[in-house]
Design a protein around this motif. Structure first.
Motif, PDB file in Angstrom:
ATOM      1  N   GLN A   1       0.844  -1.197   0.000  1.00  0.00           N
ATOM      2  CA  GLN A   1       0.000   0.000   0.000  1.00  0.00           C
ATOM      3  C   GLN A   1       0.883   1.253   0.000  1.00  0.00           C
ATOM      4  O   GLN A   1       1.688   1.453   0.918  1.00  0.00           O
ATOM      5  CB  GLN A   1      -0.911   0.009   1.223  1.00  0.00           C
ATOM      6  CG  GLN A   1      -1.837  -1.198   1.297  1.00  0.00           C
ATOM      7  CD  GLN A   1      -2.708  -1.301   0.066  1.00  0.00           C
ATOM      8  OE1 GLN A   1      -3.582  -0.461  -0.179  1.00  0.00           O
ATOM      9  NE2 GLN A   1      -2.472  -2.333  -0.740  1.00  0.00           N
ATOM     10  N   PRO A   2       0.756   2.093  -0.999  1.00  0.00           N
ATOM     11  CA  PRO A   2       1.667   3.251  -1.131  1.00  0.00           C
ATOM     12  C   PRO A   2       1.685   4.195   0.058  1.00  0.00           C
ATOM     13  O   PRO A   2       2.701   4.843   0.324  1.00  0.00           O
ATOM     14  CB  PRO A   2       1.116   3.965  -2.386  1.00  0.00           C
ATOM     15  CG  PRO A   2       0.399   2.899  -3.150  1.00  0.00           C
ATOM     16  CD  PRO A   2      -0.181   1.991  -2.126  1.00  0.00           C
ATOM     17  N   ASP A   3       0.586   4.277   0.787  1.00  0.00           N
ATOM     18  CA  ASP A   3       0.521   5.212   1.915  1.00  0.00           C
ATOM     19  C   ASP A   3       1.324   4.742   3.120  1.00  0.00           C
ATOM     20  O   ASP A   3       1.544   5.524   4.053  1.00  0.00           O
ATOM     21  CB  ASP A   3      -0.935   5.422   2.339  1.00  0.00           C
ATOM     22  CG  ASP A   3      -1.659   6.410   1.439  1.00  0.00           C
ATOM     23  OD1 ASP A   3      -2.853   6.649   1.685  1.00  0.00           O
ATOM     24  OD2 ASP A   3      -1.036   6.939   0.509  1.00  0.00           O
ATOM     25  N   ILE A   4       1.736   3.487   3.135  1.00  0.00           N
ATOM     26  CA  ILE A   4       2.441   2.960   4.306  1.00  0.00           C
ATOM     27  C   ILE A   4       3.930   3.263   4.193  1.00  0.00           C
ATOM     28  O   ILE A   4       4.596   2.869   3.227  1.00  0.00           O
ATOM     29  CB  ILE A   4       2.194   1.452   4.462  1.00  0.00           C
ATOM     30  CG1 ILE A   4       0.722   1.231   4.846  1.00  0.00           C
ATOM     31  CG2 ILE A   4       3.118   0.842   5.517  1.00  0.00           C
ATOM     32  CD1 ILE A   4       0.327  -0.204   5.070  1.00  0.00           C
ATOM     33  N   VAL A   5       4.440   3.947   5.191  1.00  0.00           N
ATOM     34  CA  VAL A   5       5.849   4.332   5.211  1.00  0.00           C
ATOM     35  C   VAL A   5       6.684   3.294   5.958  1.00  0.00           C
ATOM     36  O   VAL A   5       7.791   2.954   5.532  1.00  0.00           O
ATOM     37  CB  VAL A   5       6.012   5.717   5.875  1.00  0.00           C
ATOM     38  CG1 VAL A   5       7.484   6.128   5.905  1.00  0.00           C
ATOM     39  CG2 VAL A   5       5.175   6.764   5.155  1.00  0.00           C
TER      40      VAL A   5
ATOM     41  N   VAL B   1       2.007   5.818   8.538  1.00  0.00           N
ATOM     42  CA  VAL B   1       1.474   6.167   7.214  1.00  0.00           C
ATOM     43  C   VAL B   1       1.772   7.620   6.870  1.00  0.00           C
ATOM     44  O   VAL B   1       2.114   8.435   7.727  1.00  0.00           O
ATOM     45  CB  VAL B   1      -0.047   5.919   7.141  1.00  0.00           C
ATOM     46  CG1 VAL B   1      -0.356   4.450   7.409  1.00  0.00           C
ATOM     47  CG2 VAL B   1      -0.794   6.819   8.133  1.00  0.00           C
ATOM     48  N   ARG B   2       1.622   7.927   5.585  1.00  0.00           N
ATOM     49  CA  ARG B   2       1.829   9.295   5.127  1.00  0.00           C
ATOM     50  C   ARG B   2       0.736  10.209   5.661  1.00  0.00           C
ATOM     51  O   ARG B   2      -0.402   9.788   5.848  1.00  0.00           O
ATOM     52  CB  ARG B   2       1.812   9.344   3.594  1.00  0.00           C
ATOM     53  CG  ARG B   2       2.974   8.617   2.953  1.00  0.00           C
ATOM     54  CD  ARG B   2       3.077   8.929   1.480  1.00  0.00           C
ATOM     55  NE  ARG B   2       1.851   8.623   0.753  1.00  0.00           N
ATOM     56  CZ  ARG B   2       1.753   8.652  -0.571  1.00  0.00           C
ATOM     57  NH1 ARG B   2       2.806   8.969  -1.297  1.00  0.00           N
ATOM     58  NH2 ARG B   2       0.611   8.366  -1.169  1.00  0.00           N
TER      59      ARG B   2
ATOM     60  N   SER C   1      -3.353  10.188   4.910  1.00  0.00           N
ATOM     61  CA  SER C   1      -3.782   8.880   4.437  1.00  0.00           C
ATOM     62  C   SER C   1      -5.150   8.514   5.005  1.00  0.00           C
ATOM     63  O   SER C   1      -5.462   8.812   6.160  1.00  0.00           O
ATOM     64  CB  SER C   1      -2.760   7.820   4.847  1.00  0.00           C
ATOM     65  OG  SER C   1      -3.252   6.526   4.560  1.00  0.00           O
ATOM     66  N   ARG C   2      -5.945   7.840   4.181  1.00  0.00           N
ATOM     67  CA  ARG C   2      -7.272   7.390   4.622  1.00  0.00           C
ATOM     68  C   ARG C   2      -7.301   5.877   4.842  1.00  0.00           C
ATOM     69  O   ARG C   2      -8.379   5.297   4.970  1.00  0.00           O
ATOM     70  CB  ARG C   2      -8.324   7.789   3.594  1.00  0.00           C
ATOM     71  CG  ARG C   2      -8.500   9.294   3.449  1.00  0.00           C
ATOM     72  CD  ARG C   2      -9.636   9.632   2.502  1.00  0.00           C
ATOM     73  NE  ARG C   2      -9.836  11.075   2.396  1.00  0.00           N
ATOM     74  CZ  ARG C   2     -10.779  11.637   1.635  1.00  0.00           C
ATOM     75  NH1 ARG C   2     -11.600  10.864   0.916  1.00  0.00           N
ATOM     76  NH2 ARG C   2     -10.908  12.949   1.599  1.00  0.00           N
ATOM     77  N   LEU C   3      -6.156   5.261   4.908  1.00  0.00           N
ATOM     78  CA  LEU C   3      -6.118   3.817   5.162  1.00  0.00           C
ATOM     79  C   LEU C   3      -6.761   3.493   6.499  1.00  0.00           C
ATOM     80  O   LEU C   3      -6.547   4.202   7.487  1.00  0.00           O
ATOM     81  CB  LEU C   3      -4.666   3.317   5.175  1.00  0.00           C
ATOM     82  CG  LEU C   3      -3.974   3.130   3.834  1.00  0.00           C
ATOM     83  CD1 LEU C   3      -2.526   2.730   4.053  1.00  0.00           C
ATOM     84  CD2 LEU C   3      -4.687   2.072   2.994  1.00  0.00           C
TER      85      LEU C   3
END
Length: 497
Positions: A418-422, A444-445, A448-450
């Motif tokens: 998932q791109p939002d996860i740092v 997360v960034r 983010s709405r994850l």
């Protein structure tokens, strides 16, 4: 073939199955269906199916995948593959689609025995080359290749700290020795009948029960899966004399309302616990309630199951210890891989006839797993003055849930998709039911709405429910060491302080 208490079995699976077939005694009975396989019927059907496999052009030592739950068809698939001199490649049905697809690809299997319930799943993840075998069509008079004890017999995948499963290769000799270590520790004889409720795609179900019965000439009762409500009734109907389970099952039985009938208790010699540490309180409470001694043991996929066992009564059982070596030599290693002084803690290592040949096509992992001819278990412990081993921790970061190893990085990789996860790291949290359960932490960034629910759903889709996190913690930043590496082992402490 003669079962010798002091000497590991000689010959091959084919030799031992032929020898058992000379007596038309019960080999495996299936309480749920009422089916029974005698040793002779098992050998005859396995031999016919093996000839059919050879007629398909399957070569000696080639992988044949087996995607089956416990049952008559699964048992026949295993023995047909072994009898024919092919490599039985056991596929873990509890693994997620990624792991199953990887095993089918990495093993280079061209053919697979697949249970009807697994067809849809296998079709989705299997490489294009894979062909589904239909047992009724396996006919032919093709001669079987000669088989030697040192030939490949079993390929079973186990999670590692790298996240990628490793393919453990056992020969006919080491696979038979795996059954032998159980048989000598538990004094199995043709009068015994074990209860197999653990899956045969796991090393415990395959070696402890199936190979233990083959080597000792005893028999099995096998169910598709464990049922706490039906366990004692099934055990009584089959007139079992012992069973092999994991601590989670012992806990479920302890908390169920059912009790063993007096007739069963009269013939039931012991229960066997393996795969992870059994809590002292659980063992004591079980024995107090049911009057059945529990023998704690320890084994690995890499050792065809058992390396340690407590002695049977009236021998000394040390609660909290998986016992002493039976058929194996045990050593404690220092951090520089030298023998540790007496009573000192270090890494547990083992040497014996049941130790694996290698990790398939992974020479570096194979090399790192050995110190000379001693297999490194990755577990920390010490040996007391009486020779009993006490496990005190793990070198690896594996999560051991219900006796099954779960590599945290498998979960990390799904989360990182998932791109939002740092940042992401899965970790173990102690659990009364499973020993350990899976949780994860992420950063997360901004914006983010994850959601936790969506990420858990993704993990379940990719990895299966068993390996997926129970919960996912959102953190501003995960703890790191001086090199910037996430300190996974600190997460449980930080989040549940």
């Amino acid at each position: 073939m003669i079962f010798d208490q002091k000497t590991p079995p000689k010959g091959t699976i084919r030799d031992w199955l032929d020898a058992r077939a000379s007596q038309d005694d019960v080999a495996v009975m299936f309480p749920e269906t009422g089916e029974v396989l005698t040793w002779r019927a098992l050998r005859d059907q396995a031999r016919e199916m093996a000839s059919g496999l050879a007629a398909l052009g399957i070569e000696k030592g080639e992988s044949v995948a087996i995607v089956h739950p416990n049952g008559k068809d699964g048992v026949l698939a295993v023995y047909a593959t072994l009898y024919g001199g092919f490599r039985a490649t056991m596929i873990n049905l509890a693994a997620g689609s990624d792991a199953i697809g990887y095993a089918l690809e990495h093993s280079a299997a061209r053919f697979a025995f697949v249970h009807q319930s697994q067809l849809g799943h296998v079709v989705q993840v299997a490489p294009a080359r894979l062909q589904i075998l239909i047992p009724d069509h396996l006919r032919g008079a093709q001669p079987l290749p000669e088989v030697e004890p040192a030939d490949h017999a079993l390929l079973m995948y186990t999670s590692g700290t790298t996240g990628r499963p490793k393919g453990v290769v056992h020969t006919h000799a080491s696979l038979l020795a795996g059954g032998w270590t159980t048989a000598i520790a538990h004094r199995l004889s043709p009068q015994d009948r074990g209860f197999c409720v653990l899956p045969i795609y796991h090393i415990n179900g395959l070696c402890v029960t199936m190979m233990g019965a083959l080597v000792s000439g005893s028999s099995l009762a096998m169910t598709e899966r464990f049922s706490a409500s039906r366990f004692w009734a099934q055990a009584e109907a089959a007139r079992i004399t012992w069973f092999s389970v994991v601590p989670t099952i012992i806990s479920h039985l302890l908390h169920s309302e059912a009790d063993p009938a007096p007739a069963l208790k009269a013939c039931l010699r012991f229960g066997r616990s393996a795969s992870s540490a059994l809590a002292v309180e659980t063992q004591t409470a079980f024995e107090d309630r049911f009057g059945v001694p529990i023998i704690e043991t320890m084994g690995l996929t890499e050792t065809a199951a058992q390396i340690l066992s407590n002695p049977l009564p009236p021998g000394v059982r040390k609660i909290g210890s998986p016992g002493v070596g039976f058929g194996n030599e045990i050593r404690i290693l220092t951090s520089d891989l030298r023998p540790a002084p007496p009573l000192q803690e270090g890494e547990i290592a083992v040497r014996g006839p049941n130790v694996m040949l290698e990790y398939l096509r992974n020479p570096e992992a194979t090399r790192q797993s050995f110190a000379g001819d001693w297999l490194r278990t990755g577990d920390l412990g010490h040996i007391d003055a009486d020779g009993y081993v006490f496990v005190t921790g793990r070198l690896k970061e594996l999560i051991i849930k219900g006796g099954e190893n779960i590599a945290p990085r498998e979960i990390d990789e799904v989360l990182y998709s998932q791109p939002d996860i740092v940042e992401a790291a899965a970790f173990a949290r102690p659990c009364e039911t499973y020993g350990e359960t899976v949780e994860a932490a992420i950063a997360v960034r901004p914006g983010s709405r994850l959601s936790e629910e969506a990420l858990i759903a993704l993990c379940r889709q990719r990895l299966g429910a068993f390996k997926s996190p129970e919960c996912i913690h959102f953190m501003k930043e995960l703890p790191k060491g001086p090199s910037g590496k996430i300190q996974r082992l600190k997460l449980a402490e930080l989040l549940h302080a």
